[in-house]
Design a protein around this motif. Structure first.
Motif, mmCIF file in Angstrom:
data_model
loop_
_atom_site.group_PDB
_atom_site.id
_atom_site.type_symbol
_atom_site.label_atom_id
_atom_site.label_comp_id
_atom_site.label_asym_id
_atom_site.label_seq_id
_atom_site.Cartn_x
_atom_site.Cartn_y
_atom_site.Cartn_z
ATOM 1 N N GLY A 15 0.811 -1.218 0.000
ATOM 2 C CA GLY A 15 0.000 0.000 0.000
ATOM 3 C C GLY A 15 0.837 1.257 0.000
ATOM 4 O O GLY A 15 0.546 2.218 -0.704
ATOM 5 N N THR A 16 1.920 1.254 0.783
ATOM 6 C CA THR A 16 2.799 2.424 0.830
ATOM 7 C C THR A 16 3.546 2.582 -0.483
ATOM 8 O O THR A 16 3.642 3.682 -1.021
ATOM 9 C CB THR A 16 3.799 2.294 2.004
ATOM 10 O OG1 THR A 16 3.074 2.165 3.220
ATOM 11 C CG2 THR A 16 4.702 3.505 2.090
ATOM 12 N N GLY A 17 4.072 1.495 -1.017
ATOM 13 C CA GLY A 17 4.865 1.559 -2.241
ATOM 14 C C GLY A 17 4.066 1.889 -3.481
ATOM 15 O O GLY A 17 4.501 2.676 -4.318
ATOM 16 N N PHE A 18 2.882 1.302 -3.618
ATOM 17 C CA PHE A 18 2.084 1.505 -4.828
ATOM 18 C C PHE A 18 1.181 2.724 -4.756
ATOM 19 O O PHE A 18 0.994 3.421 -5.746
ATOM 20 C CB PHE A 18 1.206 0.282 -5.126
ATOM 21 C CG PHE A 18 1.963 -0.867 -5.721
ATOM 22 C CD1 PHE A 18 2.800 -0.695 -6.803
ATOM 23 C CD2 PHE A 18 1.838 -2.128 -5.178
ATOM 24 C CE1 PHE A 18 3.502 -1.756 -7.345
ATOM 25 C CE2 PHE A 18 2.532 -3.206 -5.714
ATOM 26 C CZ PHE A 18 3.363 -3.015 -6.803
ATOM 27 N N ALA A 19 0.583 2.974 -3.593
ATOM 28 C CA ALA A 19 -0.444 4.017 -3.518
ATOM 29 C C ALA A 19 -0.079 5.174 -2.613
ATOM 30 O O ALA A 19 -0.842 6.117 -2.496
ATOM 31 C CB ALA A 19 -1.765 3.403 -3.055
ATOM 32 N N GLY A 20 1.049 5.109 -1.929
ATOM 33 C CA GLY A 20 1.442 6.190 -1.037
ATOM 34 C C GLY A 20 0.569 6.297 0.195
ATOM 35 O O GLY A 20 0.510 7.338 0.835
ATOM 36 N N MET A 21 -0.110 5.217 0.540
ATOM 37 C CA MET A 21 -0.980 5.266 1.712
ATOM 38 C C MET A 21 -0.197 4.976 2.980
ATOM 39 O O MET A 21 0.882 4.407 2.931
ATOM 40 C CB MET A 21 -2.141 4.291 1.570
ATOM 41 C CG MET A 21 -1.735 2.834 1.488
ATOM 42 S SD MET A 21 -3.110 1.754 1.119
ATOM 43 C CE MET A 21 -3.635 1.335 2.754
ATOM 44 N N SER A 22 -0.735 5.373 4.083
ATOM 45 C CA SER A 22 -0.102 5.144 5.372
ATOM 46 C C SER A 22 -0.200 3.672 5.742
ATOM 47 O O SER A 22 -1.228 3.036 5.521
ATOM 48 C CB SER A 22 -0.792 5.995 6.436
ATOM 49 O OG SER A 22 -0.319 5.657 7.710
ATOM 50 N N ALA A 23 0.871 3.146 6.320
ATOM 51 C CA ALA A 23 0.855 1.764 6.793
ATOM 52 C C ALA A 23 -0.191 1.585 7.885
ATOM 53 O O ALA A 23 -0.713 0.488 8.084
ATOM 54 C CB ALA A 23 2.237 1.370 7.306
ATOM 55 N N ALA A 24 -0.531 2.675 8.580
ATOM 56 C CA ALA A 24 -1.530 2.611 9.650
ATOM 57 C C ALA A 24 -2.894 2.199 9.116
ATOM 58 O O ALA A 24 -3.678 1.587 9.834
ATOM 59 C CB ALA A 24 -1.621 3.954 10.354
ATOM 60 N N ALA A 25 -3.172 2.506 7.857
ATOM 61 C CA ALA A 25 -4.463 2.163 7.268
ATOM 62 C C ALA A 25 -4.632 0.657 7.116
ATOM 63 O O ALA A 25 -5.759 0.158 7.070
ATOM 64 C CB ALA A 25 -4.630 2.845 5.914
ATOM 65 N N GLY A 42 -1.132 21.570 4.155
ATOM 66 C CA GLY A 42 -0.346 20.924 5.208
ATOM 67 C C GLY A 42 -0.987 21.083 6.572
ATOM 68 O O GLY A 42 -1.027 20.153 7.376
ATOM 69 N N ALA A 43 -1.528 22.268 6.841
ATOM 70 C CA ALA A 43 -2.211 22.514 8.121
ATOM 71 C C ALA A 43 -3.467 21.655 8.232
ATOM 72 O O ALA A 43 -3.745 21.068 9.284
ATOM 73 C CB ALA A 43 -2.561 23.993 8.247
ATOM 74 N N ILE A 44 -4.219 21.548 7.142
ATOM 75 C CA ILE A 44 -5.449 20.741 7.153
ATOM 76 C C ILE A 44 -5.117 19.268 7.358
ATOM 77 O O ILE A 44 -5.743 18.581 8.176
ATOM 78 C CB ILE A 44 -6.246 20.962 5.846
ATOM 79 C CG1 ILE A 44 -6.767 22.396 5.798
ATOM 80 C CG2 ILE A 44 -7.393 19.964 5.727
ATOM 81 C CD1 ILE A 44 -7.309 22.823 4.446
ATOM 82 N N VAL A 45 -4.120 18.760 6.643
ATOM 83 C CA VAL A 45 -3.720 17.358 6.789
ATOM 84 C C VAL A 45 -3.225 17.096 8.204
ATOM 85 O O VAL A 45 -3.527 16.062 8.801
ATOM 86 C CB VAL A 45 -2.643 16.973 5.739
ATOM 87 C CG1 VAL A 45 -2.022 15.634 6.064
ATOM 88 C CG2 VAL A 45 -3.252 16.949 4.349
ATOM 89 N N GLY A 46 -2.495 18.031 8.796
ATOM 90 C CA GLY A 46 -2.018 17.873 10.169
ATOM 91 C C GLY A 46 -3.163 17.697 11.153
ATOM 92 O O GLY A 46 -3.115 16.830 12.027
ATOM 93 N N MET A 48 -2.713 13.206 1.670
ATOM 94 C CA MET A 48 -1.699 13.982 0.947
ATOM 95 C C MET A 48 -1.734 13.651 -0.536
ATOM 96 O O MET A 48 -1.570 14.533 -1.374
ATOM 97 C CB MET A 48 -0.312 13.722 1.531
ATOM 98 C CG MET A 48 -0.077 14.519 2.789
ATOM 99 S SD MET A 48 1.604 14.449 3.336
ATOM 100 C CE MET A 48 1.592 12.913 4.217
ATOM 101 N N LEU A 49 -1.952 12.385 -0.864
ATOM 102 C CA LEU A 49 -2.047 11.991 -2.267
ATOM 103 C C LEU A 49 -3.212 12.703 -2.941
ATOM 104 O O LEU A 49 -3.072 13.220 -4.048
ATOM 105 C CB LEU A 49 -2.199 10.476 -2.374
ATOM 106 C CG LEU A 49 -2.156 9.900 -3.778
ATOM 107 C CD1 LEU A 49 -0.806 10.160 -4.435
ATOM 108 C CD2 LEU A 49 -2.433 8.406 -3.746
ATOM 109 N N LEU A 50 -4.343 12.770 -2.261
ATOM 110 C CA LEU A 50 -5.503 13.481 -2.805
ATOM 111 C C LEU A 50 -5.181 14.958 -3.018
ATOM 112 O O LEU A 50 -5.479 15.528 -4.070
ATOM 113 C CB LEU A 50 -6.705 13.330 -1.864
ATOM 114 C CG LEU A 50 -7.957 14.090 -2.278
ATOM 115 C CD1 LEU A 50 -8.545 13.493 -3.550
ATOM 116 C CD2 LEU A 50 -8.980 14.079 -1.162
#
Length: 192
Positions: A20-30, A149-153, A167-169
């Protein structure tokens, strides 16, 4: 038998998080958090901590690979990362708000956000090229990076995730990044 189950769940969680992290840039937490909570009955906050710790390494390796293949925008990634760090107060506020919200509501929020992101990428796939990306003015990109960045935080503090898909979105929809560069930049930011 419990040890075997733990090993199998951890292997599948790790493999899913890496892919998921490598292909889609998603967090491992997901990937890791739901698996640890569901199958191993680990306390949710502990599972998030474990997942975010593993997220650092997975993101660093993915960012290195994307950078080596010239699919990483370090300059704008640093700007967005600085914005997230400067606006860490939003993450703290998000964490405080999440402590007031029932766990069921937080879980539902996370599921709904992931569903909406998936639908967005299916209905309106990213078709931007690197040439299109270069035509966006630098000043516009910097301002959008700081605000986003503030919103994502805040959102990351609220749901306790690394923010890779968010962040990808933002990188693809708001900042107009080409998909591979967006994934590479997203995992670069998540490393820190």
């Amino acid at each position: 038998m419990q040890l075997l189950l733990t090993i199998v769940v951890c292997l599948f969680a790790g493999a899913g998080a890496g892919l998921g992290t490598g292909f889609a840039g998603m967090s491992a937490a997901a990937v890791i958090t739901p698996m640890l909570v569901t199958f191993l009955h680990i306390e949710p906050y502990t599972a998030v901590g474990i997942a975010l710790a593993s997220d650092v390494l997975a993101s660093a390796v993915s960012a290195y690979t994307y950078g080596r293949n010239r699919n990483l925008d370090i300059r704008n990634g640093l700007i967005m990362m600085a914005s997230v760090l400067i606006f860490t107060v939003f993450t703290v506020v998000g964490s405080l708000v999440s402590s007031l919200v029932p766990s069921v509501a937080m879980g539902n929020f996370s599921v709904i956000m992931t569903l909406l992101l998936g639908i967005k990428f299916i209905v309106r796939p990213v078709m931007t090229t690197k040439e299109d990306m270069q035509q966006i003015p630098t000043r516009t990109r910097i301002i959008k990076s700081i605000v986003c960045g503030a919103i994502v935080g805040f959102i990351c503090g609220f749901i306790g995730a690394g923010g890779g898909m968010m962040m990808l979105l933002i990188l693809t929809s708001v900042l107009g990044y080409e998909l591979k560069t967006a994934v590479g930049t997203s995992v670069f930011i998540m490393t820190f």
